[in-house]
Structures are given as C-alpha cells and as structure tokens.
Design an enzyme around this catalytic site. Structure first.
Site, PDB file in Angstrom:
ATOM      1  N   HIS A   1      47.552  42.630  36.757  1.00 61.74           N
ATOM      2  CA  HIS A   1      46.398  41.833  37.105  1.00 61.74           C
ATOM      3  C   HIS A   1      47.326  40.222  37.433  1.00 61.74           C
ATOM      4  CE1 HIS A   1      45.759  39.764  33.342  1.00 61.74           C
ATOM      5  NE2 HIS A   1      45.950  41.008  32.801  1.00 61.74           N
TER       6      HIS A   1
ATOM      7  N   CYS B   1      39.744  42.834  44.858  1.00 68.22           N
ATOM      8  CA  CYS B   1      39.835  43.974  44.350  1.00 68.22           C
ATOM      9  C   CYS B   1      41.107  44.611  44.632  1.00 68.22           C
ATOM     10  CB  CYS B   1      38.727  44.843  44.850  1.00 68.22           C
ATOM     11  SG  CYS B   1      38.616  45.075  46.738  1.00 68.22           S
TER      12      CYS B   1
END
Length: 146
Positions: free
Chosen positions: A42, A75
């Site tokens: 991430h 996303c």
C-alpha cells in the site's frame, strides 16, 4: 465547503509522500478502500477502510480528518470503489448537520488517485519508500503483464 471529488495524478501524491516536511494525517490523508486486495502493499501512510464499510465508518473519517487540507481516495483501479467512497465522504462532510455538529470550518480538497493502486504499483514499485508492506509474490501477475 468541501469540493466534490476530482481525480489527481499519482505524481501529486508521490511528491507529498516523499516530502519529509509533510506528515500523513496532518498535511494530507490517504484512504485505501481496497478489501482483501490491500494485502501485499500500500501507499505509505494509507489507512485501509474497505469500501463495503464506508457507510459505517464515514462519520469517523470525516471527524478524524476534519482539519486535514486534502484527502486522497483510491482502490485498485480508482474506477468504482475509490470514486464512490470519495463521493460518500464528500456528501457526509458537506451535510450541514455534520458540519455544524463537528464545527467544520475549513475547506478540504478530496481527490481520487488516477489509476488506483495498480497504477501506483506500475509506476513506483521500484522506487524506494513508495510502497509499504510490499509482497512481490502477490504482484507477480502485474509485473509479468508490464
């Protein structure tokens, strides 16, 4: 009043992430709305709030980031979950009752990272400090396609 969410190029966020004078959750916030696909890497400083939990957690997010000048959503591809979550966040923050209850006075920009984490990964997977908790094995399919 908060603006409606708009798309941002990944370079804009990259510059913030690498700026040692900027601090996540103070100068900017990153909301990663991926579900199980959060595992494996991430953007540094990102908070994982799966899109299917956004309605339940949006009030907490608006409260937590009330004074942060810019909030980024994404996303995997920023085509559905990211934009929808950013819209829910803006609608909640712009609600007059919410603004009054939280005493929100500051403007805030809300942006969606263009091409999502897959685009981020494609661009920055080889750059130091731009992907945290990276598990190359999970992303082998993406590396092979590029």
């Amino acid at each position: 009043m908060s603006s409606v969410p708009v798309f941002a190029e990944p370079e804009e966020l990259r510059d913030l992430v690498l700026d040692t004078e900027k601090e996540p959750e103070r100068d900017y916030a990153i909301i990663d709305v991926r579900d199980s696909d959060f595992k494996g890497g991430h953007i540094p400083g990102a908070k994982n709030v799966p899109a299917n939990q956004m309605y339940d957690k949006v009030g907490d997010l608006v409260r937590e980031y009330a004074d942060v000048p810019i909030v980024y959503f994404h996303c995997a591809l920023s085509q559905v979950r990211g934009p929808k979550s950013a819209r829910i966040y803006c609608e909640t923050r712009n609600n007059p009752e919410t603004r009054s209850n939280l005493n929100i006075k500051t403007d805030q920009k809300v942006k969606i990272i263009r091409n999502g984490f897959e685009g981020w990964h494609a661009k920055y997977r080889k750059e130091e400090g731009l992907i945290k908790d990276y598990e190359k094995k999970i992303w082998e399919w993406a590396i092979e396609e590029q």
